[in-house]
Design a protein around this motif. Sequence first.
Motif, PDB file in Angstrom:
ATOM      1  N   LEU A  23       0.833  -1.211   0.000  1.00 41.98           N
ATOM      2  CA  LEU A  23       0.000   0.000   0.000  1.00 41.98           C
ATOM      3  C   LEU A  23       0.861   1.252   0.000  1.00 41.98           C
ATOM      4  O   LEU A  23       0.593   2.212  -0.744  1.00 41.98           O
ATOM      5  CB  LEU A  23      -0.929  -0.013   1.217  1.00 41.98           C
ATOM      6  CG  LEU A  23      -2.128  -0.968   1.151  1.00 41.98           C
ATOM      7  CD1 LEU A  23      -2.827  -1.043   2.497  1.00 41.98           C
ATOM      8  CD2 LEU A  23      -3.117  -0.538   0.068  1.00 41.98           C
ATOM      9  N   THR A  24       1.920   1.257   0.810  1.00 44.89           N
ATOM     10  CA  THR A  24       2.805   2.429   0.825  1.00 44.89           C
ATOM     11  C   THR A  24       3.545   2.561  -0.490  1.00 44.89           C
ATOM     12  O   THR A  24       3.787   3.675  -0.976  1.00 44.89           O
ATOM     13  CB  THR A  24       3.807   2.346   1.989  1.00 44.89           C
ATOM     14  OG1 THR A  24       4.678   1.222   1.812  1.00 44.89           O
ATOM     15  CG2 THR A  24       3.094   2.241   3.319  1.00 44.89           C
ATOM     16  N   LYS A  25       3.884   1.441  -1.073  1.00 48.92           N
ATOM     17  CA  LYS A  25       4.600   1.465  -2.363  1.00 48.92           C
ATOM     18  C   LYS A  25       3.739   2.095  -3.454  1.00 48.92           C
ATOM     19  O   LYS A  25       4.256   2.768  -4.363  1.00 48.92           O
ATOM     20  CB  LYS A  25       5.011   0.050  -2.754  1.00 48.92           C
ATOM     21  CG  LYS A  25       5.908  -0.034  -3.978  1.00 48.92           C
ATOM     22  CD  LYS A  25       6.341  -1.469  -4.235  1.00 48.92           C
ATOM     23  CE  LYS A  25       7.271  -1.556  -5.449  1.00 48.92           C
ATOM     24  NZ  LYS A  25       7.700  -2.959  -5.712  1.00 48.92           N
ATOM     25  N   ARG A 162       7.277   0.990   7.156  1.00 48.08           N
ATOM     26  CA  ARG A 162       7.493   2.151   8.025  1.00 48.08           C
ATOM     27  C   ARG A 162       8.240   3.244   7.277  1.00 48.08           C
ATOM     28  O   ARG A 162       7.928   4.437   7.410  1.00 48.08           O
ATOM     29  CB  ARG A 162       8.291   1.730   9.262  1.00 48.08           C
ATOM     30  CG  ARG A 162       7.495   0.949  10.296  1.00 48.08           C
ATOM     31  CD  ARG A 162       8.282   0.855  11.587  1.00 48.08           C
ATOM     32  NE  ARG A 162       7.633   0.028  12.590  1.00 48.08           N
ATOM     33  CZ  ARG A 162       7.975  -1.220  12.871  1.00 48.08           C
ATOM     34  NH1 ARG A 162       8.966  -1.806  12.191  1.00 48.08           N
ATOM     35  NH2 ARG A 162       7.341  -1.898  13.810  1.00 48.08           N
ATOM     36  N   ILE A 163       9.247   2.855   6.485  1.00 56.41           N
ATOM     37  CA  ILE A 163       9.980   3.839   5.682  1.00 56.41           C
ATOM     38  C   ILE A 163       9.019   4.556   4.736  1.00 56.41           C
ATOM     39  O   ILE A 163       9.160   5.755   4.464  1.00 56.41           O
ATOM     40  CB  ILE A 163      11.121   3.144   4.912  1.00 56.41           C
ATOM     41  CG1 ILE A 163      12.198   2.664   5.891  1.00 56.41           C
ATOM     42  CG2 ILE A 163      11.713   4.066   3.851  1.00 56.41           C
ATOM     43  CD1 ILE A 163      13.239   1.757   5.259  1.00 56.41           C
ATOM     44  N   GLY A 164       8.012   3.809   4.250  1.00 61.59           N
ATOM     45  CA  GLY A 164       7.019   4.386   3.345  1.00 61.59           C
ATOM     46  C   GLY A 164       5.958   5.213   4.048  1.00 61.59           C
ATOM     47  O   GLY A 164       5.077   5.769   3.377  1.00 61.59           O
ATOM     48  N   GLY A 165       5.989   5.277   5.365  1.00 60.57           N
ATOM     49  CA  GLY A 165       5.057   6.125   6.098  1.00 60.57           C
ATOM     50  C   GLY A 165       4.060   5.397   6.961  1.00 60.57           C
ATOM     51  O   GLY A 165       3.266   6.030   7.666  1.00 60.57           O
ATOM     52  N   ALA A 166       4.041   4.060   6.937  1.00 72.16           N
ATOM     53  CA  ALA A 166       3.054   3.297   7.699  1.00 72.16           C
ATOM     54  C   ALA A 166       3.374   3.288   9.189  1.00 72.16           C
ATOM     55  O   ALA A 166       4.525   3.436   9.603  1.00 72.16           O
ATOM     56  CB  ALA A 166       2.999   1.863   7.174  1.00 72.16           C
TER      57      ALA A 166
END
Length: 805
Positions: A23-25, A162-166
Motif C-alpha cells: 500500500l505504501t509502495k 514504516r519507511i514508506g510512512g506506515a
Amino acid sequence: MKSHVQVAVIGGGVVGCSVLYHLTKLGWKDVCLIERSELTAGSTWHAAGGMHTLNSDPNVAKLQNYTINLYKELEEISGQSCGIHMSGGIMVADTPERLEFLKTAHAKGKYLGLESEFIDMDEVKKLHPLLDTSHFCGALYDPLEGHVDPSGVTHAYAKAARIGGAKIYRQCPVVDLKQTPEGHWEVITEKGTIHAEHVVNCGGLWAREVGRMVGLELPILAMEHQYLITDTMPEVQALDKELPHCIDFAGEMYMRQEGQGLVMGTYEQACVAWSERQTPWHFGHELLNPDLERISPSLEVAFAHVPALAEAGIKQTINGPFTFAPDGNPLVGPVRGLKNFWVACGVMAGFSQGGGVGLALSNWMVHGDPGSDIFAMDVARYGDWATMAYTNTKVKENYQRRFRISYPNEELPAARPHRTTAIYDLLKEKNAVFGTSYGLEHALWFAAEGQTPEEIPSFRRSNAFEQVAAECQAVRNQVGLLEISNFAKYRISGSGAAAWLDNLLANTLPATGKMVLAPMLNRAGKLLGDFTVARLKDNEFYIFGSGTAEEFHMRWFEQRLEGVTDVQLECLRSRLTGLSIAGPHAKALLTKLTHHDLDDFSFMSFASIDVGHAPALVGRISFTGEQGYEIWVEPDYLRAVYMSLTEAGAEFGLRLFGARALDSLRHEKGFGGWTREFTPDYQPYQAGMGRFVKPAKGEFIGQAAAAENAGQQADKVLIQLAIDDLGGDADAVADEPVFFNDQVVGWVTSGAYGHCVQMSLAQAYVDSSVATEDNFTVEILGNMHPASRLAEPPYDPSGSKMRGA
C-alpha cells in the motif's frame, strides 16, 4: 496511536506486513497495521520458509514468481536480511503418472517465463547426493526455489512499510469492528479506537474471528502441520554446496538443508485439524505437541529415499497450525456486502505467495482492480453454501492431497453431494457421473448400462471418451437433454432496470421478447462477465452466466447499485432451475409439450411458455451449435418437466448428455467459455467478442477503453487450433504452450476432442504478429504436436443449424 487512517490492516504476519508495504509502495501512506501480539505471532514464526513457483493456476504462479524476486528489493529498502537461500529445487517423480504431472508443470512454465528443466538421475545425484535415485524415474529442476528466514522477511516488509510512512501498533488486540453510516470502520482495540476508511483482515489463524466481528464466516480452517529438524549430519557436513529444496511426491514430503542438517516436512494422510470452531485468542508463539506416529508412513518413505535421514538424530519437531481454504489457495479481495472491508487470509504458502497477495490486494484497493485475473484466489469463489462443516471436510481433503497429482478430469469426493436439484436421483439412476460447480452437483457424462459410473483420473483420454462421443452424436443427429441448473441466474426489474443494465453492459439491450449476448467490462475495458441477457418485459430482465462466478458478479452488481432506488436485483440461484434441449429434433420435441407457436419463436427469442403442465421461461438458444431451447422453471416443476421431456423425447431418440459433451460441442463451434477464453486478463476484441461491444450506443462502464481498443491491435489474440494427436490418446486441456518457429508465442486456454468432426481442438491466445499464420506446435505431456490454425469453426461455420427454423 492515530485516531484516523485511510487503511487499517489487522494482523502482523507475513501477509499483513506485505499488504502494508505494498500500500505504501503504491502511494497510500496514511496506513497502519494492528497486531494483537508481536509481528510473526501465529503461523508465520514457525513456518519452514520454503518458496517455489509451482501452482495449478498460471496467474497465481506468476505472483509466486513475483514474491520470490521481491526479497532482494526488500533487503535493499529495509536494510533487514531476509535470509535468502536460493538453492534451487528438485521435484522427483517415482511413477510415470507423476512424471506426466511434472511435464504439465514444466510446459506451463515455458510461457510464464519460468526456467525449469528436466534433469536425469545422474544430475539429480550431483545436486542432491543424499537421495537414492533408484526410486525415481524423472525429476524437474527449478533454479527459482529455496527458502528464507520467516522472521527476517516479515520484519523486512514491516521496516520497508514504516519507511514508506506506515504505522505499526503491536500488543494492541482488536476487539470489535463497527461500520459507520458513510461506509468507514471503527476499529475498536484495547488501546483505543481508530477510524479507518478501509479495513483489511489479515488475521491468519484469527481471520475467522475477525470476520465474525462483521457477521462474516470465512471458509478457512487451521491444520496441524509437522516438520522435523535433524541434528548435524556428517553427510551434510561433507557437502561443498547447499542442497536444493526437494519435493518427493511418493513420500508426500518436502526437504531442505538447515545448517548442517535437514528439514523434512510432510502432508500426512492422518491429518488433524486444529481449533475447528474457534481459535483461542491467547495462542501465539506456542507450538502443538508433536505426534511422529501420525507421520510415520511418510517417514518410512523418507528413510528409504534418503537413507542418511534414517540414521540422523532429531533436534526438534515443529508442530504448528496453518490455515487453509477448501482448495488450498488464499482468500483475497473485497467482501460482498461489506463496503471497504477486504480480506487476505488462508495464505498457507506465505513465503511463496505473500508478496503476490500484497501486490494484488493493494492494486485492487488503490486502482480498483487487482491487475490480473486472480479468481483462483478471490474470496468470491465461495458463497454462503461453503459452511463451516463443508469447509472443514474439504480442507482436510486438500491437506491430504497437497503433494498428490491433480488430474484435469478429477472430481474430488469429500463433502459431496452438497447441493443437489430435484432430478439428482433421476440422473443418478441413468448412471450419471457427477461433477460439482459452486457446490452444486451436475452431470458430466452418463456411463453405459452396467458400467460403473466413475471416471478414472488421467492426463489422457479417459474411460468417458466413448460415452461422451455417443452423447455428442445424439445432440448433432437427434436431440439431447442437459440439466443447466448450475448456470447463474439473475432477475433485474424496476423502472430503472433498463437504464442501469445499459450502463453495466457493453452490448445494446434486447427488445422485449428477445435475447442478446453481452460482455460486461471494467473501466479498463477488460472482460468482467459474459452473459446472455433476456428481456421478458420492458422493465424485467433475466441474465444468465457462469455459475462459479455468481458471488464475483453479485459483488460487482451490488457495488454498481449503491444509491440506486429504482432497480431490484435478485440472485435466483436455486429458485430457478433449468433444462436444455438441443439437436435437429429439439423443436419437434418441444412442440409436443407446448401450445406456443414455435414457428414464430425465432433464434434468440425469449418468452413465458407452458411446457407440459408447468409454467416456464424459454429461450431459443443453445451452447451446442444446434437448434436448441433453454427451459427455466421453479424447482417445484423441474422433476415434472424433466419427465415430460424424456417421455416425449423417446420417439426422437432423445439422449441425456453432460458437461463433457457440451465442452466438445462448443469447441467444434469455436465458442469461448468464462474462466478460460474470457477472463479479466483480456479485452473483448482480442477475445473475439468485439461484435458484441457497441461503443457508440451510449455511456457504459469501460466505454472509453473499449472505443480505444477497437482501433488497436492487442498483443495477444484468441485463435482456434486443430492439433495432430499423432495417433495418441491425449488432447490439450489448458495452459499448454504454443510454439511458432520453435519460439513460445502463446498458450492454450482450453481444449477438447471434437467427436463429431473427429479433430483434437483447442483455443489459444498467441502473439498477434503470428495470429494469421497457419502452422503452430503445441506441447502436450512433453510431446510436440503440429497444430493448424482454423480460419473458421470446423462445424457449421455459418451457424445455419443453430439459427434455422
